[in-house]
Write a protein that holds these residues in place. Structure first.
Motif, short mmCIF file in Angstrom:
data_model
loop_
_atom_site.label_atom_id
_atom_site.label_comp_id
_atom_site.label_asym_id
_atom_site.label_seq_id
_atom_site.Cartn_x
_atom_site.Cartn_y
_atom_site.Cartn_z
N ASP A 91 30.53 31.86 13.31
CA ASP A 91 31.32 31.49 14.48
C ASP A 91 32.28 30.35 14.15
N ARG A 140 35.21 31.62 11.99
CA ARG A 140 36.28 32.32 12.71
C ARG A 140 37.16 31.35 13.48
N PRO A 152 42.70 36.48 7.69
CA PRO A 152 41.44 37.05 7.18
C PRO A 152 41.46 37.32 5.68
#
Length: 370
Positions: free
Chosen positions: A179, A182, A192
């Motif tokens: 988490d 990201r 990414p």
């Protein structure tokens, strides 16, 4: 027992000594710290630790060192400590000499790197070795953070019972976090497919920034560099700003300077590779933090990092003060996500086995007789 921990600057007190102070207090001992005043002392003071400011100087200036010595000696005479545990080369010498003069019954030292193993004029290295030998004779417990330097201490007649204790970090603080990864990558603009290479250290010459910044120019377009840290007011040597200014023009948005951060653990989760191309080290905490977070490590083949990184298994080692091998290592990892994942997983397993902070602190306190 009443224990006095001595360091040179607030950075060392916060990042190297504070966990040990917590451990000693948890065992029921009275703890006090001595070091130069600085903003990072707010953290141990907020935890209720008594930290006394001393005129520590990171230099060989005899007058400055005499002022530090007399201040520490006078403090120790007033306080009647049972144990003094000194850290870092110069504050370690000052602290042990002052403890001996003040009649402290037990003196300990942890070596975080020998000055005579660092680049410099021969006379400075020779003087450093003789001072280490003299201080070793008044040291009851002699510890080092790396096995190679424990061997140096025994081989060079500094202390016959020098013991390597390693360094450690808390796995509960440093670990992978999907988490956080990201959210931080989105916040800092990493795509990414980007390979984020992160460097965490003081911005000084011997951390290898000129080589790292040049090496980044030869890495693939998907490689970007996050630099975390700042230059301390007490740091000496070449200014790194011209190197960063040149790199900013060459790399553009692929270079991001994040300054000093208190959320290093979160930043590491968002990176893909950790890099520390130092010219000399003790046993860097930053490498341990990266390994615990599951990052492959690119470091130099020098004392300290080569005890941490298993070349080809948990990361890659390159010669110090070189550009091409560093660029090649970073490029290899930037191009191979599967290799990064394998090395990161192996590095985390190694760090959990060897560099768990609780184990290191417990062993250190046992050796100190606490």
């Amino acid at each position: 027992m009443k224990i006095c921990f001595i360091a040179n600057v607030d950075f060392a007190m916060r990042h190297f000594i504070l966990p040990l102070m917590r451990g000693a207090r948890a065992r029921g001992h009275e703890v006090v710290g001595l070091c130069a005043e600085g903003p990072l002392l707010e953290i141990p003071r907020a935890e209720g630790f008594r930290i006394e400011a001393m005129p520590m100087a990171r230099s060989m200036n005899p007058l400055a060192q005499w002022r530090a010595y007399t201040a520490v000696r006078d403090f120790l005479k007033r306080e009647h400590c049972d144990l003094v545990h000194a850290h870092m080369p110069i504050s370690g010498l000052i602290g042990r000499a002052a403890a001996r003069a003040a009649g402290v019954p037990r003196i300990a030292y942890t070596c975080h790197g020998f000055l005579f193993n660092q680049p410099g004029p021969w006379w400075r290295r020779a003087l450093a070795l003789q001072l280490e030998r003299a201080a070793g004779r008044i040291t009851h417990v002699y510890l080092t953070v790396s096995a190679e330097e424990a061997e140096d201490a025994r081989r060079l007649g500094i202390h016959p019972h020098a013991t390597a204790i390693l360094n450690g970090r808390d796995p509960a603080q440093f670990h992978p976090n999907a988490d956080a990864r990201r959210s931080l990558r989105a916040e800092l603009g990493a795509d990414p497919d980007d390979c984020v290479i992160i460097a965490v250290s003081r911005l000084v010459r011997h951390k290898g920034y000129p080589e790292l910044l040049r090496a980044m120019e030869a890495t693939p377009a998907n490689a970007r560099l996050w630099v975390v840290g700042e230059r301390l007011a007490s740091d000496h040597g070449e200014d790194m700003e011209p190197h960063f200014a040149r790199a900013a023009k060459a790399l553009g948005p692929r270079l991001q300077r994040l300054g000093y951060r208190h959320d290093v653990a979160r930043l590491l989760t968002a990176a893909d590779v950790f890099c520390l191309p130092s010219h000399f080290e003790g046993l860097p905490m930053s490498v341990i933090e990266a390994m615990l977070t599951g990052l492959p490590v690119v470091a130099t083949d020098i004392r300290g990092p080569r005890e941490q990184v298993v070349a080809g298994e948990t990361g890659l080692l390159v010669p110090p003060a070189t550009i091409a091998p560093l660029a090649e290592a970073l490029s290899q990892l930037a191009a191979d996500p599967a290799l990064r994942a394998r090395m990161g997983e192996a590095g985390r397993a190694r760090a959990l086995e060897r560099f768990d902070e609780a184990k290191i602190i417990g062993r250190t306190l046992d050796l100190l007789g606490l």
